[in-house]
Design a protein around this motif. Sequence first.
Motif, PDB file in Angstrom:
ATOM      1  N   ALA A 165      53.584  60.345  32.474  1.00 14.34           N
ATOM      2  CA  ALA A 165      52.393  59.556  32.784  1.00 14.34           C
ATOM      3  C   ALA A 165      51.192  60.426  33.106  1.00 14.34           C
ATOM      4  CB  ALA A 165      52.687  58.622  33.951  1.00 14.34           C
ATOM      5  N   ASN A 166      51.327  61.730  32.934  1.00 14.69           N
ATOM      6  CA  ASN A 166      50.213  62.614  33.266  1.00 14.69           C
ATOM      7  C   ASN A 166      48.950  62.211  32.509  1.00 14.69           C
ATOM      8  OD1 ASN A 166      51.913  64.043  34.889  1.00 14.69           O
ATOM      9  ND2 ASN A 166      52.279  65.691  33.416  1.00 14.69           N
ATOM     10  N   GLY A 167      47.879  62.013  33.241  1.00 18.14           N
ATOM     11  CA  GLY A 167      46.610  61.659  32.610  1.00 18.14           C
ATOM     12  C   GLY A 167      46.433  60.183  32.344  1.00 18.14           C
ATOM     13  N   PRO A 227      45.616  53.824  34.799  1.00 16.90           N
ATOM     14  CA  PRO A 227      44.780  52.649  34.522  1.00 16.90           C
ATOM     15  C   PRO A 227      44.420  51.885  35.791  1.00 16.90           C
ATOM     16  CG  PRO A 227      47.064  52.135  34.065  1.00 16.90           C
ATOM     17  CD  PRO A 227      47.022  53.590  34.435  1.00 16.90           C
ATOM     18  N   LEU A 228      43.329  51.111  35.718  1.00 17.52           N
ATOM     19  CA  LEU A 228      42.971  50.241  36.834  1.00 17.52           C
ATOM     20  C   LEU A 228      43.902  49.035  36.910  1.00 17.52           C
ATOM     21  CD1 LEU A 228      39.069  50.217  36.588  1.00 17.52           C
ATOM     22  CD2 LEU A 228      40.453  51.242  38.387  1.00 17.52           C
ATOM     23  N   GLY A 229      44.325  48.509  35.757  1.00 15.03           N
ATOM     24  CA  GLY A 229      45.225  47.361  35.732  1.00 15.03           C
ATOM     25  C   GLY A 229      46.623  47.721  36.167  1.00 15.03           C
TER      26      GLY A 229
END
Length: 403
Positions: free
Chosen positions: A15-17, A20-22
């Motif tokens: 999940a590096n980088g 998300p806001l959601g």
Amino acid sequence: MNDLTQCVFTPEVLANGFNPLGVGVHRASTIVFKDAAAYASRGDRGHEGYSYGLYGTPTTRTLEAKLTTLEEGAWSFLTPSGQAANALAVLPFLAAGDHILIADTAYPPMRELAETDLKRLGVEVEFFDPMSADDVAAKMRKTTKIVWCESPGSTTMEIMDLPKIAAIAHEHGAIVGVDNTWATPLNFKPLKHGADIVTEALTKFVSGHSDVLMGSITIKDTALLKPIRSLIGRMGIGVSPDDASLVLRGFETLGVRLRHSERVALEFARKIAAHPAVEQVLHPALESFPGHALWKRDFLGSSGVFSIVFKPEAAAHVATALDTLKVFAIGASWGGTRSLAAPMSIDGFRTATSWSGPGVILRLSIGLEDETELWADIDRLLAALVPEIDVSSEGPRSAAGRG
């Protein structure tokens, strides 16, 4: 791995980088463990750990955590509806021979649960006047386990002196529960005013788009956690992470939606109250409302839902007048983007108090439509109730505005 195995295995992607806001939608029934020892000790994870999808995923836990923070509680549970939250909030703490006190103006399905199912299970059910702490004190028994409140009262909007009622209940060792759906945690925080349990119909204002059913239970003390969690597990009750994600999305605009509907509803309530066909407008934020002082003391704001009591000669024509509406929809529930009108029956839902008004009153929920068009719709409805009065003139509207 061959293709069949590849079909059921899910590769781990770093999940590096990716931030998300959601909130991600985590769907799960089975939760796997790294080895046999971890599986054998899965109970040690406690209520905060993950052991099976029924008890939560990162998506549902995110919503629970948001609710817990806003309610200023210790833990929250999600349920399939607001009424499911009410039922699951009381059932773990009642057994045959116990006694429950319920506000006479509680949500009708809660009343029906008590009079049908709780009585069938041997629980003694009694209702109290929500405006009288003395009535609560007089009806408390050694066997009273729960005092169930709803403030404002369903449809008729009675405001309770929750701190005083909670103190009486706690003196007798009873738990206090509050259905807080009208206010939401933005406008009222029952746990700060003496309640032990607060429920919300997230279906309404919190989700805000009339497309999902969900409820919540938030507790003040973790001592109440195990009984509720265990019953939810035994009954196999859970919520969909997809539905939770919809509620999380709606939650983000709750503040602006609620303040808009609060402002428009109060403006409309003041104008409607001046109309000759109207006996009374039931809105706690109106200075003329009987419970206004308590509302002003305890609440942080109001919502977009209020009720209208028409004079007898006008009340007889409500059903016909509703058909003149062009912007308001006719339907149950409230708190969505669309404004709603619903005739509500009062007869048959009061036993500890008396209702002197008509058997049916009109409940309005203010949504997000253009307020000029909404008011024109109300003008049409009022004109249909009392055709001989010209409600489109500036006179009644100006007079109401000055009030």
